[in-house]
Design an enzyme around this catalytic site. Structure first.
Site, short mmCIF file in Angstrom:
data_model
loop_
_atom_site.label_atom_id
_atom_site.label_comp_id
_atom_site.label_asym_id
_atom_site.label_seq_id
_atom_site.Cartn_x
_atom_site.Cartn_y
_atom_site.Cartn_z
N ALA A 147 42.83 47.71 28.83
CA ALA A 147 43.78 47.12 29.77
C ALA A 147 43.21 45.83 30.35
CB ALA A 147 44.11 48.13 30.87
N ARG A 148 42.51 45.95 31.47
CA ARG A 148 41.80 44.82 32.08
C ARG A 148 40.49 45.36 32.64
NH1 ARG A 148 44.76 41.92 29.62
NH2 ARG A 148 46.03 40.17 30.40
N GLU A 196 35.31 38.06 31.80
CA GLU A 196 35.27 37.56 30.43
C GLU A 196 35.15 36.03 30.41
OE1 GLU A 196 38.63 39.08 28.28
OE2 GLU A 196 38.26 41.13 28.92
N HIS A 214 37.45 41.64 23.47
CA HIS A 214 38.88 41.52 23.76
C HIS A 214 39.67 41.21 22.48
CE1 HIS A 214 41.82 40.71 27.30
NE2 HIS A 214 42.44 41.25 26.28
#
Length: 332
Positions: A247-248, A277, A295
């Site tokens: 997700a995050r 990130e 990612h």
């Protein structure tokens, strides 16, 4: 004829873009080398004068900076629709858009396949310890370091999904083939979820965590979800449980997760996202039971083209119908 802006790189859907907006709007590319030039271009007589909507790719921040309140205020001169190219939209200051009467759409559904298969890979690799086994082969140590007691088949184990949107539902369908038992928590029960997926409302969240062999996180990043998976939630998982996050990064308390790896409360983790990130906490690299990806969820031609087409469709539908289909929840 109205004007729309391609704010960022359009990689795969050039033909579709041309067909969608032919005779409907003039498509203007982003040519600004920096933020100041971009803001100047939005003024009357500027190169982006009278732009009514825009396709927004967050990589454009390399040139124009973040889509924050300052930039939203400059856009508000004429822009009324931002078609964000992505499912997550934490890069956009939604409250500033709301204050200026600008609608924002995203691309739900377009990312489901790519992100769910990424979560599935992380889940399998974490449970079977395949990632560390591959590194062992490359280092010439074969499987001398592998310990079967820490590896598990998927069949008969329980996957708990936190946030049952399109990605979570797709992952549930994938693991059902093994089969795994699937349980989930969401703000509301999902109407189209198959009957073999068990719903756990808020009052049963602790029960869900206690039953989970794997917790897969699929909640959007908002103020109220930052640090949602915290020390308390992690410690309610059973000893040796696995956490997967596509997700995050900021929805998990990273320090709490690392502590749980250190004292072996967590058996493994699988991450595709991180709080800052592209930086990755170097402490995560120390754990052989941490499966780490940069990612990669939507890093395929198929997913990225679906995303671009869906974002462009929202922008076109704003021009032709008055609204796109994928207005984000905060602005509905």
């Amino acid at each position: 004829m109205p004007r729309v802006l391609l704010c960022g790189d359009l990689v795969w859907a050039h033909k579709e873009c041309e067909e969608m907006f032919k005779g409907i709007a003039e498509v203007v590319p982003l040519t600004s080398p920096d933020r100041a030039d971009f803001i100047a271009g939005l003024q009357p007589g500027g190169k982006y004068d009278s732009i009514v909507g825009m396709f927004y790719q967050h990589t454009s921040a390399r040139f124009i900076g973040p889509l924050n309140a300052e930039l939203i205020g400059a856009l508000a001169v004429s822009v009324k629709w931002i078609a964000h190219n992505g499912a997550g939209y934490d890069q956009v200051d939604v409250q500033a858009c709301k204050a200026h009467g600008i609608y924002v759409s995203n691309t739900p559904g377009a990312v489901d396949y790519g992100t769910a298969t990424t979560a599935l890979y992380l889940l399998i690799s974490a449970m079977r310890r395949f990632s560390s086994a591959e590194r062992a082969v490359r280092s010439g140590s074969w499987k001398t370091l592998h310990k079967a007691k820490f590896a598990h088949d998927l069949e008969g184990h329980t996957l708990a999904i936190l946030g049952m949107g399109g990605v979570g539902l797709r992952l549930a369908q994938y693991v059902h083939a093994f089969p795994m038992r699937v349980i989930y928590h969401n703000r509301n029960k999902v109407a189209n979820a198959p009957d073999w997926i068990e719903y756990y409302p808020a009052e049963r969240l602790d029960e869900m965590l206690a039953e989970a062999d794997v917790l897969s996180v699929h909640v959007p990043l908002r103020k109220e979800t930052t640090g949602l998976v915290d020390e308390t939630m992690i410690r309610k998982l059973k000893q040796g449980a696995v956490i997967i996050n596509t997700a995050r990064g900021k929805v998990i308390d990273e320090e709490a997760m690392i502590r749980a790896l250190e004292d072996r409360h967590l058996g493994a983790i699988g991450l595709d996202v991180y709080p800052n990130e592209p930086e990755v906490n170097p402490r995560l690299l120390e754990f052989p039971n941490a499966i780490l990806l940069p990612h990669m969820g939507t890093e395929t031609l198929d997913s990225q083209k679906r995303m671009e087409v869906r974002a462009l469709t929202n922008l076109r539908d704003y021009l032709t119908k008055g609204a796109g289909a994928d207005i984000i929840p905060e602005l509905r």
